[in-house]
Design an enzyme around this catalytic site. Structure first.
Site, PDB file in Angstrom:
ATOM      1  CB  ALA A  97      16.570  -3.244   9.909  1.00 20.49           C
ATOM      2  N   GLY A 150       0.786  -1.668   0.340  1.00 20.68           N
ATOM      3  CA  GLY A 150      -0.048  -0.081   0.304  1.00 20.68           C
ATOM      4  C   GLY A 150       0.572   0.813   0.222  1.00 20.68           C
ATOM      5  CE1 TYR A 202      16.898  -2.180  15.559  1.00 16.29           C
ATOM      6  CE2 TYR A 202      16.777  -0.147  17.102  1.00 16.29           C
ATOM      7  CZ  TYR A 202      16.914  -0.410  15.720  1.00 16.29           C
ATOM      8  OH  TYR A 202      16.962   0.113  14.547  1.00 16.29           O
TER       9      TYR A 202
HETATM   10  N1  UFG Z   1       6.308   4.642  25.893  1.00 16.14           N
HETATM   11  C1  UFG Z   1       5.525   4.604  26.984  1.00 16.14           C
HETATM   12  N2  UFG Z   1       3.902   4.378  26.338  1.00 16.14           N
HETATM   13  C2  UFG Z   1       4.108   3.566  25.654  1.00 16.14           C
HETATM   14  C3  UFG Z   1       5.095   3.928  24.193  1.00 16.14           C
HETATM   15  C4  UFG Z   1       6.618   4.271  24.540  1.00 16.14           C
HETATM   16  O1  UFG Z   1       5.418   5.180  27.723  1.00 16.14           O
HETATM   17  O2  UFG Z   1       2.528   3.363  24.514  1.00 16.14           O
HETATM   18  C5  UFG Z   1       7.617   5.494  26.133  1.00 16.14           C
HETATM   19  C6  UFG Z   1       9.051   4.301  26.169  1.00 16.14           C
HETATM   20  O3  UFG Z   1       8.860   3.680  27.378  1.00 16.14           O
HETATM   21  C7  UFG Z   1       9.974   5.396  26.210  1.00 16.14           C
HETATM   22  C8  UFG Z   1       8.956   6.476  25.318  1.00 16.14           C
HETATM   23  O4  UFG Z   1       7.640   6.517  24.958  1.00 16.14           O
HETATM   24  O5  UFG Z   1      10.378   5.992  26.831  1.00 16.14           O
HETATM   25  C9  UFG Z   1       9.440   6.179  23.669  1.00 16.14           C
HETATM   26  O6  UFG Z   1       9.371   5.033  23.053  1.00 16.14           O
HETATM   27  P1  UFG Z   1       9.122   4.721  21.840  1.00 16.14           P
HETATM   28  O7  UFG Z   1       9.236   3.120  21.480  1.00 16.14           O
HETATM   29  O8  UFG Z   1       8.154   5.335  20.851  1.00 16.14           O
HETATM   30  O9  UFG Z   1      10.804   4.482  21.079  1.00 16.14           O
HETATM   31  P2  UFG Z   1      11.928   3.810  22.112  1.00 16.14           P
HETATM   32  O10 UFG Z   1      12.679   5.293  22.851  1.00 16.14           O
HETATM   33  O11 UFG Z   1      11.940   2.615  22.551  1.00 16.14           O
HETATM   34  O12 UFG Z   1      13.251   4.191  20.599  1.00 16.14           O
HETATM   35  C10 UFG Z   1      13.908   4.224  20.005  1.00 16.14           C
HETATM   36  C11 UFG Z   1      13.984   4.050  18.230  1.00 16.14           C
HETATM   37  C12 UFG Z   1      14.211   1.923  18.476  1.00 16.14           C
HETATM   38  C13 UFG Z   1      15.818   3.005  19.580  1.00 16.14           C
HETATM   39  C14 UFG Z   1      15.524   3.610  20.751  1.00 16.14           C
HETATM   40  C15 UFG Z   1      16.855   3.520  22.088  1.00 16.14           C
HETATM   41  O13 UFG Z   1      12.506   3.725  17.745  1.00 16.14           O
HETATM   42  O14 UFG Z   1      14.990   2.492  17.287  1.00 16.14           O
HETATM   43  O15 UFG Z   1      14.715   4.184  20.668  1.00 16.14           O
HETATM   44  O16 UFG Z   1      16.964   2.986  23.333  1.00 16.14           O
HETATM   45  F1  UFG Z   1      16.344   1.753  19.108  1.00 16.14           F
END
Ligand code: UFG
Length: 339
Positions: A83, A40, A149
């Site tokens: 990836a 899509g 990762y």
């Molecule tokens: N979070 C929540 N609730 C949710 C989803 C996320 O509180 O429903 C918090 C997470 O705990 C984190 C923040 O929001 O503190 C951001 O989370 P995301 O999942 O949106 O993103 P991340 O920071 O975990 O991920 C990013 C990149 C990854 C990378 C990572 C490194 O997307 O590719 O940072 O820590 F690996």
């Protein structure tokens, strides 16, 4: 006209980069195995660009097919997105990540060398740094991933470095912080299944698809107790890829760049921003910390600004959220149900 082959071009950041390449006058071909994306996005890109985009439903681990595609398309460079990228999944299933990310990239590099393609721009991540020692993070900081990762992405970077060192290719590795937002057209955007990223998870509540958002941890050593991240708009990320390609085509040497805005926002601040943009109360529940989440991740992107001439534009959280909201309102189930 220069041509770029984009692996993972049907995915979130890949599709926005295909659009950015088109806008800068590049020809593009896409390779994607559609394992975490769907066609899509390619249909939407064809609508947006008014062009038929060569698309190969191929796995990068298929070296023979990849060699054939590279010989046929004869690109000036490859941008490599294909990836797996979920931190939590990588912890529970590490070999899935080594198999696709590391072995898959090795196969891709071999195919490139056989076909005579010697330039590659590659998606890396803030996860290579692990728990940072100081903020903002610079490229020379210690890399100590805390999950498979990040570990596979770091191993991929090293594989590029040694291959470049042997004189066989030049590369740019782009370490993204938190990619978010959607193209201004509202026709392409973030579509993960399952969705784990903060902004789309909150927007699912605004869309009535979930009852509440969970806030993972309120006891971090930050101003409001929730994790702080550097949110970078996907259109700005896409522009950085085009600049990185131009840098390599202009003879630039292999290098690594952080891509972020240099400004941190907490989970609570992002929830508030979504409330303001969507006018939805966004009920929330406090949940335990999510394993492997560092308290603060904020990039210094000074190097990308100076060397690549990158100048991110969409850094206001309300603009980021508004662009994502436009996409999620019209595509609550991603590209499913697209004509
Ligand atoms: N979070 C929540 N609730 C949710 C989803 C996320 O509180 O429903 C918090 C997470 O705990 C984190 C923040 O929001 O503190 C951001 O989370 P995301 O999942 O949106 O993103 P991340 O920071 O975990 O991920 C990013 C990149 C990854 C990378 C990572 C490194 O997307 O590719 O940072 O820590 F690996």
């Amino acid at each position: 006209m220069k041509k770029i082959l984009v692996t993972g071009g049907a995915g979130y950041i890949g599709s926005h980069t295909v659009l950015a390449l088109h806008k800068k006058g590049y020809d593009v071909a896409i390779v994607d195995n559609l394992s975490t994306s769907c066609k899509g996005s390619v249909a939407a890109l064809e609508k947006l660009t008014g062009k038929c985009i060569p698309f190969y439903e191929t796995d990068i681990r298929n070296e023979e097919e990849m060699t054939d595609i590279l010989k046929r398309e004869h690109p000036d460079a490859v941008i490599h997105f294909a990836a797996f990228s979920l931190v939590g999944e990588s912890v529970s299933n590490p070999l899935k990540y080594y198999e696709n990310n590391l072995y898959g990239t090795e196969k891709l590099l071999k195919a490139m060398l056989t076909a005579g393609t010697d330039k590659i721009v590659f998606s890396s991540t803030a996860a290579v740094y692990g728990e940072p020692k100081h903020i903002p993070i610079v490229e020379t900081d210690k890399t100590e991933p805390t999950n498979p990762y990040g570990e596979t992405k770091l191993a991929m970077e090293k594989m590029f470095r040694w291959t470049a060192n042997a004189g066989n290719l030049s590369y740019v590795s782009l370490r993204y912080f938190n990619a978010c937002g959607a193209d201004a057209s509202g026709l392409i955007g973030e579509a993960h299944n399952p969705e784990t990223h903060l902004i789309p998870c909150i927007l699912r509540v605004a869309n009535g698809q979930e009852q509440f958002v969970r806030i993972f941890g309120t006891d971090y050593p930050t101003a409001d107790g929730t994790c702080v991240r550097d949110y970078i708009h996907v259109t700005d990320l896409a522009d950085a890829h085009v600049l990185a390609v131009e840098y390599l085509l202009g003879g630039g040497k292999s290098d690594i760049f952080n891509l972020g805005n240099g400004q941190g926002f907490s989970v609570r601040q992002i929830v508030e921003t979504v409330r303001a943009v969507t006018h939805h109360p966004i009920p929330q529940q406090i949940a335990p910390r999510r394993a492997g989440d560092p308290a603060v991740l904020v990039a210094s992107s000074q190097k990308a600004r100076e060397v690549l001439g990158w100048n991110p534009q969409l850094f206001r959280p309300q603009d980021i959220v508004a662009s994502a909201w436009k996409w999620h309102q019209t595509h609550p189930n991603g590209y499913k149900n697209e004509p």
